[in-house]
Write an enzyme that holds these catalytic residues in place. Structure first.
Site, PDB file in Angstrom:
ATOM      1  N   CYS A  57      -8.507  -0.363  11.696  1.00 24.25           N
ATOM      2  CA  CYS A  57      -7.297  -0.987  12.251  1.00 24.25           C
ATOM      3  C   CYS A  57      -7.603  -1.592  13.625  1.00 24.25           C
ATOM      4  O   CYS A  57      -7.456  -2.782  13.831  1.00 24.25           O
ATOM      5  CB  CYS A  57      -6.178   0.040  12.349  1.00 24.25           C
ATOM      6  SG  CYS A  57      -5.568   0.567  10.742  1.00 24.25           S
ATOM      7  N   HIS A  78       4.388  -2.624  13.578  1.00 27.89           N
ATOM      8  CA  HIS A  78       5.486  -2.327  12.656  1.00 27.89           C
ATOM      9  C   HIS A  78       6.017  -0.897  12.806  1.00 27.89           C
ATOM     10  O   HIS A  78       5.321   0.002  13.276  1.00 27.89           O
ATOM     11  CB  HIS A  78       5.048  -2.567  11.199  1.00 27.89           C
ATOM     12  CG  HIS A  78       3.723  -1.942  10.862  1.00 27.89           C
ATOM     13  ND1 HIS A  78       2.537  -2.639  10.968  1.00 27.89           N
ATOM     14  CD2 HIS A  78       3.391  -0.687  10.460  1.00 27.89           C
ATOM     15  CE1 HIS A  78       1.534  -1.840  10.621  1.00 27.89           C
ATOM     16  NE2 HIS A  78       2.029  -0.645  10.314  1.00 27.89           N
ATOM     17  N   ILE A  79       7.264  -0.736  12.379  1.00 27.01           N
ATOM     18  CA  ILE A  79       7.927   0.564  12.287  1.00 27.01           C
ATOM     19  C   ILE A  79       8.409   0.705  10.844  1.00 27.01           C
ATOM     20  O   ILE A  79       9.151  -0.145  10.343  1.00 27.01           O
ATOM     21  CB  ILE A  79       9.129   0.659  13.250  1.00 27.01           C
ATOM     22  CG1 ILE A  79       8.667   0.510  14.712  1.00 27.01           C
ATOM     23  CG2 ILE A  79       9.872   1.983  13.063  1.00 27.01           C
ATOM     24  CD1 ILE A  79       9.812   0.429  15.712  1.00 27.01           C
ATOM     25  N   ARG A  89      -5.710  -4.990  14.309  1.00 28.84           N
ATOM     26  CA  ARG A  89      -5.110  -5.873  13.297  1.00 28.84           C
ATOM     27  C   ARG A  89      -3.751  -5.377  12.827  1.00 28.84           C
ATOM     28  O   ARG A  89      -2.888  -6.151  12.418  1.00 28.84           O
ATOM     29  CB  ARG A  89      -6.041  -6.028  12.094  1.00 28.84           C
ATOM     30  CG  ARG A  89      -6.248  -4.761  11.308  1.00 28.84           C
ATOM     31  CD  ARG A  89      -7.042  -4.949  10.020  1.00 28.84           C
ATOM     32  NE  ARG A  89      -7.258  -3.676   9.364  1.00 28.84           N
ATOM     33  CZ  ARG A  89      -6.380  -3.085   8.554  1.00 28.84           C
ATOM     34  NH1 ARG A  89      -5.219  -3.659   8.294  1.00 28.84           N
ATOM     35  NH2 ARG A  89      -6.656  -1.917   8.004  1.00 28.84           N
ATOM     36  N   SER A  90      -3.543  -4.038  12.875  1.00 26.47           N
ATOM     37  CA  SER A  90      -2.338  -3.447  12.317  1.00 26.47           C
ATOM     38  C   SER A  90      -2.009  -2.175  13.084  1.00 26.47           C
ATOM     39  O   SER A  90      -2.909  -1.389  13.399  1.00 26.47           O
ATOM     40  CB  SER A  90      -2.575  -3.125  10.837  1.00 26.47           C
ATOM     41  OG  SER A  90      -1.495  -2.399  10.286  1.00 26.47           O
ATOM     42  N   ASN A 104      -3.767   5.097  19.716  1.00 26.33           N
ATOM     43  CA  ASN A 104      -4.668   4.001  20.070  1.00 26.33           C
ATOM     44  C   ASN A 104      -4.605   3.621  21.539  1.00 26.33           C
ATOM     45  O   ASN A 104      -5.615   3.206  22.120  1.00 26.33           O
ATOM     46  CB  ASN A 104      -4.378   2.782  19.191  1.00 26.33           C
ATOM     47  CG  ASN A 104      -4.596   3.062  17.711  1.00 26.33           C
ATOM     48  OD1 ASN A 104      -3.762   2.706  16.883  1.00 26.33           O
ATOM     49  ND2 ASN A 104      -5.687   3.714  17.362  1.00 26.33           N
ATOM     50  N   ASP A 148       0.889   1.070  13.311  1.00 26.90           N
ATOM     51  CA  ASP A 148       2.067   1.904  13.065  1.00 26.90           C
ATOM     52  C   ASP A 148       2.516   2.379  14.448  1.00 26.90           C
ATOM     53  O   ASP A 148       1.928   3.280  15.033  1.00 26.90           O
ATOM     54  CB  ASP A 148       1.652   3.079  12.165  1.00 26.90           C
ATOM     55  CG  ASP A 148       2.755   4.095  11.941  1.00 26.90           C
ATOM     56  OD1 ASP A 148       3.732   4.118  12.715  1.00 26.90           O
ATOM     57  OD2 ASP A 148       2.626   4.898  11.008  1.00 26.90           O
ATOM     58  N   ARG A 151       0.825  -1.221   0.000  1.00 29.92           N
ATOM     59  CA  ARG A 151       0.000   0.000   0.000  1.00 29.92           C
ATOM     60  C   ARG A 151       0.851   1.260   0.000  1.00 29.92           C
ATOM     61  O   ARG A 151       0.562   2.220  -0.708  1.00 29.92           O
ATOM     62  CB  ARG A 151      -0.931  -0.011   1.222  1.00 29.92           C
ATOM     63  CG  ARG A 151      -1.840   1.210   1.322  1.00 29.92           C
ATOM     64  CD  ARG A 151      -2.780   1.091   2.520  1.00 29.92           C
ATOM     65  NE  ARG A 151      -2.049   1.028   3.785  1.00 29.92           N
ATOM     66  CZ  ARG A 151      -1.636   2.097   4.466  1.00 29.92           C
ATOM     67  NH1 ARG A 151      -1.879   3.319   4.006  1.00 29.92           N
ATOM     68  NH2 ARG A 151      -0.995   1.962   5.611  1.00 29.92           N
TER      69      ARG A 151
END
Length: 286
Positions: free
Chosen positions: A164, A225-226, A184-185, A195, A187, A26
């Site tokens: 997310c 993830h980063i 689910r995901s 969040n 950053d 993406r």
């Protein structure tokens, strides 16, 4: 685990130490990724999980979640609450701009809070998930399905973005309320800072309007993830020592779902004793 860090910084360090590079289609960027992380927030002790190793902006996070609980589907309504988080997804996402379901400028479609407050039934009509939860909890009822789900696979094509953080389940033990949230995901340098605030606030405010005590909130991240263009900044952030977490105060006059729907603003919330290091401007991947 490094004891000088909070759980947030420990997760950041884990991603750097253990993460695997993954190509993200993406964004066209690589990201260091781990699978499964569990965070825990002590809402009863009011240990507000606001990141202290850089300055974090909490009002926008609360404004966004307040908009979800109101079922908003328009970026202009979120701006009135004090957050611009939906401007880009509503107005700059090429696929959404060409989507026949888009109603015009600032329209977000059937995402997040729309699903939470008016989930469409296949036989007609809508389900107000959050109202059902509040009605049950206010009567001391936990049917083991006090679930607020934003993840409606059948309507992904009718919204500008998949959720997310997609599920929140409330549980009642005696008169103490708990929350399990699944994402689910994440950053981690940017999104997770937001969040964490939202999970904590959602339990705190739901307990208050249901006449209950808040216990703990449990936050599961599936894919953390980063991004590659965030990595050096994160390594710099991890050189800083966290401060004691601040506290989040809520206007005690907020007593019902109707209050949340009508007059509540971000000015009804206050963070006290917030010590933090200098801001860090992380790049955001759309």
């Amino acid at each position: 685990m490094n004891n000088r860090y909070s759980q947030y910084e420990n997760l950041c360090k884990r991603v750097i130490d253990e993460g695997v590079w993954v190509e993200n289609e993406r964004t066209g960027k690589r990201c260091l990724t781990v699978i499964n992380a569990d965070l825990e927030y002590d809402v009863a002790a009011n240990e507000f999980p606001l990141v202290t190793t850089r300055k974090a902006y909490w009002k926008s996070a609360i404004a966004e979640m307040l908009g979800y609980l109101r079922g908003y589907d328009n970026a202009a309504d979120f701006r009135k609450l004090g957050t611009k988080t939906w401007d880009a997804n509503a107005n700059q996402n090429e696929a959404w701009l060409n989507n026949p379901h888009r109603k015009g400028e600032d329209d977000m479609g059937r995402v997040y809070g729309v699903q939470g407050r008016s989930w469409a039934k296949t036989d007609g009509g809508f389900i107000d998930q959050y109202k059902k939860i509040i009605n049950n909890l206010s009567q001391g009822i936990d049917d083991r399905g006090e679930i607020l789900s934003f993840y409606n696979v059948g309507e992904f094509h009718m919204g500008c973005l998949r959720p997310c953080m997609f599920l929140h389940q409330f549980s009642l033990l005696g008169n103490t309320l708990y929350l399990n949230s699944i994402q689910r995901s994440s950053d981690i340098p940017l999104g997770l800072v937001f969040n964490q605030i939202q999970v904590f606030w959602l339990l705190q405010i739901t307990a208050q309007i249901s006449g209950l005590k808040a216990g703990k909130a449990f936050h599961k991240i599936v894919n953390g993830h980063i991004y590659e263009d965030q990595l050096d900044l994160m390594k710099e952030q991890l050189k800083r020592t966290p401060y004691t977490p601040p506290k989040l105060l809520i206007n005690p006059n907020i007593k019902s779902l109707e209050d949340l729907e009508t007059w509540v603003t971000v000015d009804d919330f206050e963070v006290v004793d917030y010590q933090h290091h200098e801001p860090i401007k992380y790049p955001f991947s759309v």
